[in-house]
Design an enzyme around this catalytic site. Structure first.
Site, PDB file in Angstrom:
ATOM      1  N   HIS A 171       0.810  -1.227   0.000  1.00  0.00           N
ATOM      2  CA  HIS A 171       0.000   0.000   0.000  1.00  0.00           C
ATOM      3  C   HIS A 171       0.840   1.272   0.000  1.00  0.00           C
ATOM      4  O   HIS A 171       0.311   2.354  -0.201  1.00  0.00           O
ATOM      5  CB  HIS A 171      -0.940  -0.008   1.211  1.00  0.00           C
ATOM      6  CG  HIS A 171      -2.016  -1.048   1.107  1.00  0.00           C
ATOM      7  ND1 HIS A 171      -3.304  -0.759   0.776  1.00  0.00           N
ATOM      8  CD2 HIS A 171      -1.959  -2.399   1.235  1.00  0.00           C
ATOM      9  CE1 HIS A 171      -4.015  -1.870   0.725  1.00  0.00           C
ATOM     10  NE2 HIS A 171      -3.216  -2.882   1.015  1.00  0.00           N
ATOM     11  N   ASP A 211       3.027   9.547  -0.716  1.00  0.00           N
ATOM     12  CA  ASP A 211       1.900   8.727  -0.267  1.00  0.00           C
ATOM     13  C   ASP A 211       1.600   7.676  -1.330  1.00  0.00           C
ATOM     14  O   ASP A 211       1.556   8.016  -2.521  1.00  0.00           O
ATOM     15  CB  ASP A 211       0.664   9.637  -0.086  1.00  0.00           C
ATOM     16  CG  ASP A 211      -0.259   9.155   1.023  1.00  0.00           C
ATOM     17  OD1 ASP A 211      -0.203   7.970   1.357  1.00  0.00           O
ATOM     18  OD2 ASP A 211      -1.015   9.991   1.552  1.00  0.00           O
TER      19      ASP A 211
HETATM   20  C1  GDG Z   1      -2.175   3.664   3.408  1.00  0.00           C
HETATM   21  C2  GDG Z   1      -1.210   4.382   2.455  1.00  0.00           C
HETATM   22  C3  GDG Z   1      -2.981   4.337   0.691  1.00  0.00           C
HETATM   23  C4  GDG Z   1      -8.530   9.702   8.518  1.00  0.00           C
HETATM   24  N1  GDG Z   1      -8.926  10.414   9.596  1.00  0.00           N
HETATM   25  C5  GDG Z   1     -10.093   9.876   9.991  1.00  0.00           C
HETATM   26  C6  GDG Z   1     -10.410   8.818   9.128  1.00  0.00           C
HETATM   27  N2  GDG Z   1      -9.435   8.739   8.241  1.00  0.00           N
HETATM   28  C7  GDG Z   1      -9.432   7.769   7.141  1.00  0.00           C
HETATM   29  C8  GDG Z   1      -9.643   8.452   5.822  1.00  0.00           C
HETATM   30  C9  GDG Z   1      -9.057   7.445   4.850  1.00  0.00           C
HETATM   31  C10 GDG Z   1      -7.970   6.793   5.687  1.00  0.00           C
HETATM   32  O1  GDG Z   1      -8.206   7.099   7.045  1.00  0.00           O
HETATM   33  C11 GDG Z   1      -6.609   7.317   5.327  1.00  0.00           C
HETATM   34  O2  GDG Z   1      -6.250   6.745   4.115  1.00  0.00           O
HETATM   35  P1  GDG Z   1      -5.045   7.278   3.229  1.00  0.00           P
HETATM   36  O3  GDG Z   1      -5.097   6.523   1.955  1.00  0.00           O
HETATM   37  O4  GDG Z   1      -5.210   8.733   3.051  1.00  0.00           O
HETATM   38  O5  GDG Z   1      -3.714   7.031   4.056  1.00  0.00           O
HETATM   39  P2  GDG Z   1      -3.002   5.857   4.976  1.00  0.00           P
HETATM   40  O6  GDG Z   1      -3.739   5.627   6.227  1.00  0.00           O
HETATM   41  O7  GDG Z   1      -1.600   6.300   5.139  1.00  0.00           O
HETATM   42  O8  GDG Z   1      -3.104   4.526   4.080  1.00  0.00           O
HETATM   43  C12 GDG Z   1      -2.007   5.226   1.458  1.00  0.00           C
HETATM   44  C13 GDG Z   1      -3.803   3.491   1.634  1.00  0.00           C
HETATM   45  O9  GDG Z   1      -2.984   2.784   2.581  1.00  0.00           O
HETATM   46  C14 GDG Z   1      -4.652   2.474   0.864  1.00  0.00           C
HETATM   47  O10 GDG Z   1      -3.865   1.648   0.075  1.00  0.00           O
HETATM   48  O11 GDG Z   1      -3.866   5.174  -0.041  1.00  0.00           O
HETATM   49  O12 GDG Z   1      -1.122   5.837   0.550  1.00  0.00           O
HETATM   50  O13 GDG Z   1      -0.305   5.195   3.191  1.00  0.00           O
HETATM   51  O14 GDG Z   1      -9.996   6.476   4.492  1.00  0.00           O
HETATM   52  O15 GDG Z   1     -11.019   8.704   5.658  1.00  0.00           O
HETATM   53  N3  GDG Z   1     -11.506   8.063   9.238  1.00  0.00           N
HETATM   54  C15 GDG Z   1     -12.368   8.358  10.243  1.00  0.00           C
HETATM   55  N4  GDG Z   1     -12.112   9.375  11.138  1.00  0.00           N
HETATM   56  C16 GDG Z   1     -11.003  10.150  11.047  1.00  0.00           C
HETATM   57  O16 GDG Z   1     -10.803  11.054  11.859  1.00  0.00           O
HETATM   58  N5  GDG Z   1     -13.476   7.630  10.384  1.00  0.00           N
END
Ligand code: GDG
Length: 475
Positions: free
Chosen positions: A164, A371
């Site tokens: 990821h 990212d």
């Molecule tokens: C890894 C990779 C890749 C955030 N704050 C809250 C909340 N979130 C949720 C968001 C989103 C998720 O967390 C974050 O996803 P990202 O993709 O932005 O980043 P990572 O956690 O670093 O994920 C990344 C991913 O895996 C998938 O392959 O895209 O690059 O680093 O869904 O909405 N959710 C809630 N409350 C919050 O305060 N409920």
């Protein structure tokens, strides 16, 4: 059988703050959507760490449960596994390296040994649960050598790994003292998936640099083994998010975000608190924006939601302190009695509330320094009103930038240019906002989490079929 380090449901907190944020994180969000959707011909069991650090020696079997339509199997880690494997090698060594932050990479042999041991234990727990004809789908950097360990224990079935995170260029990967061993271990998978073609290219390059072998098309051949590497970009639960966003009424949003007077705009940032997300640079950008365009003072605010993450890891403790200080400094510099420039929310919100923030924001600043994909950018698009959408300012250095070309793309290291882009985003005409959003929406609507898992699994079946056919021809 899906295997990841963390599961969406945590049984007992490893520590208090982690417990509140357990479901936050792209891997868990993306996979939960993919596995809850009707996987027509398939049943899935999702196996991983319970989130609990056992006091003594943890049991070597997983407890099954059914949570929100998902079949889960969870087991505990020992305290030293949490320290060496999870907080250590996974979060302090591999994570910074894979995100091209080699200066933050901690090289410790006890971390590496702990990581390899933990992967062996994952394999021992999985092996008795596996049945003939199962597909094994392993996730993320925590479990890179798991495939090799399963093969050692005799698993001959189909097996894939999805990473990821980004894959750095070969020069950076090569800084890891164990690069060649780890890279060689992934040759035991049939298929490796990454988010973008650039990452696939980097992985081929690292393999070719570290191991004697040959790249033929999208496979790497070494000692009779053949590994296929392909890009499969992850997406969101588009329909679910849209339904959620359409249910939010003005009053509910106001209860959360506060009443925002006519003409006042708000810019949003949402991330796990992680140094890869560029939160410091984003705050500096906002400071520069207010310095450079004084007319914005009193009329624009930044709401930064930072979900606590990896709170036991020193680099994250340090990041949090820096963010706290910077927010304090900028607010001290510009705030008026009736206006706070940065509203900094160090907590995690339920998803419905997060969607209300997305829906209400004029601009979303998605500016990671690096990212793998970034789901926040896609979720923001899915949550917009089709008649009056907000604007995404997006870092060039995330996987999402590959297909979200109609966002306003920025280099987040360049504070002045990112501030200018944010200013532009705040002033875009409705016509231009609509044009950009329609194009982005098409991308997010079609490349969903469900489509991602379906295409990946189909690919795995195809690749495995080819491998069997080749083996058969050799026989
Ligand atoms: C890894 C990779 C890749 C955030 N704050 C809250 C909340 N979130 C949720 C968001 C989103 C998720 O967390 C974050 O996803 P990202 O993709 O932005 O980043 P990572 O956690 O670093 O994920 C990344 C991913 O895996 C998938 O392959 O895209 O690059 O680093 O869904 O909405 N959710 C809630 N409350 C919050 O305060 N409920």
């Amino acid at each position: 059988m899906v295997v990841s380090n963390r599961l969406p449901q945590i049984e007992a907190p490893a520590d208090e703050q982690e417990a509140r944020v357990a479901p936050v994180g792209g891997l868990v969000v993306g996979l939960a959507v993919a596995l809850t959707a009707p996987l027509d011909r398939r049943e899935a069991l999702w196996v991983g760490w319970s989130g609990r650090a056992a006091d003594g020696t943890p049991a070597n079997f997983a407890r099954r449960s059914r949570v929100r339509g998902l079949d889960l199997a969870a087991f505990d880690l020992s305290q030293s596994e949490v320290r060496l494997f999870y907080n250590g090698f996974s979060n302090r060594t591999l994570w910074p390296l894979l995100h091209s932050f080699p200066a933050k990479m901690v090289v410790r042999h006890d971390y590496y040994r702990g990581y390899m041991r933990a992967n062996r234990r994952f394999a021992e727990i999985l092996m008795p649960m596996l049945q003939e004809n199962d597909l094994v789908w392993v996730h993320d950097h925590h479990l890179m050598p798991l495939g090799r360990e399963l093969r050692r224990l005799g698993w001959t079935g189909e097996m894939a790994w999805f990473l990821h995170t980004p894959v750095p260029p070969a020069d950076v990967f090569g800084l890891l003292p164990w690069a060649s061993e780890l890279l060689e271990s992934i040759l035991d998978y049939d298929l490796v998936g990454v988010h973008t073609r650039r990452y696939a290219h980097n992985l081929f390059d690292s393999l070719s640099t570290e191991i004697p072998g040959m790249v033929i098309g999208d496979t790497f051949r070494h000692k009779g083994r053949s590994l296929t590497i392909r890009s499969h970009p992850i997406g969101t639960d588009y329909e679910g998010l849209r339904r959620m966003a359409e249910k939010i009424d003005r009053r509910a949003a106001e209860r959360l975000v506060g009443v925002i007077s006519e003409g006042h705009k708000f810019v949003l940032g949402v991330d796990r608190l992680d140094y890869t997300k560029g939160i410091i640079q984003r705050l500096r950008t906002f400071e520069y924006l207010l310095d450079r365009y004084p007319a914005l003072r009193g009329n624009v605010s930044l709401i930064q939601i930072s979900a606590p993450s990896r709170t036991r890891v020193p680099e994250y403790v340090e990041e949090r302190q820096q963010v706290d200080q910077l927010v304090g400094r900028v607010n001290g510099k510009f705030a008026e009695a009736d206006w706070t420039p940065i509203r900094y929310l160090y907590r995690s919100y339920p998803q419905e509330e997060l969607v209300a923030f997305y829906r209400r924001a004029d601009v979303c600043l998605v500016t990671p320094l690096r990212d793998g994909m970034n789901l926040v950018a896609k979720e923001f698009v899915a949550a917009q009103q089709a008649t009056d959408p907000g604007v995404v300012v997006l870092s060039r250095f995330c996987g999402a930038a590959d297909s979200m070309r109609d966002a306003i793309l920025v280099n987040p290291y360049d504070i002045e240019a990112t501030a200018a882009a944010t200013y532009r985003a705040l002033r875009l005409s409705r016509r231009e906002r609509l044009r950009r959003w329609r194009s982005l929406n098409e991308d997010v609507r079609t490349r969903t989490a469900e489509a991602w898992s379906e295409s990946f699994l189909q690919d795995l079946e195809g690749v495995s079929h080819d491998i069997r056919a080749r083996a058969h021809t050799r026989d």
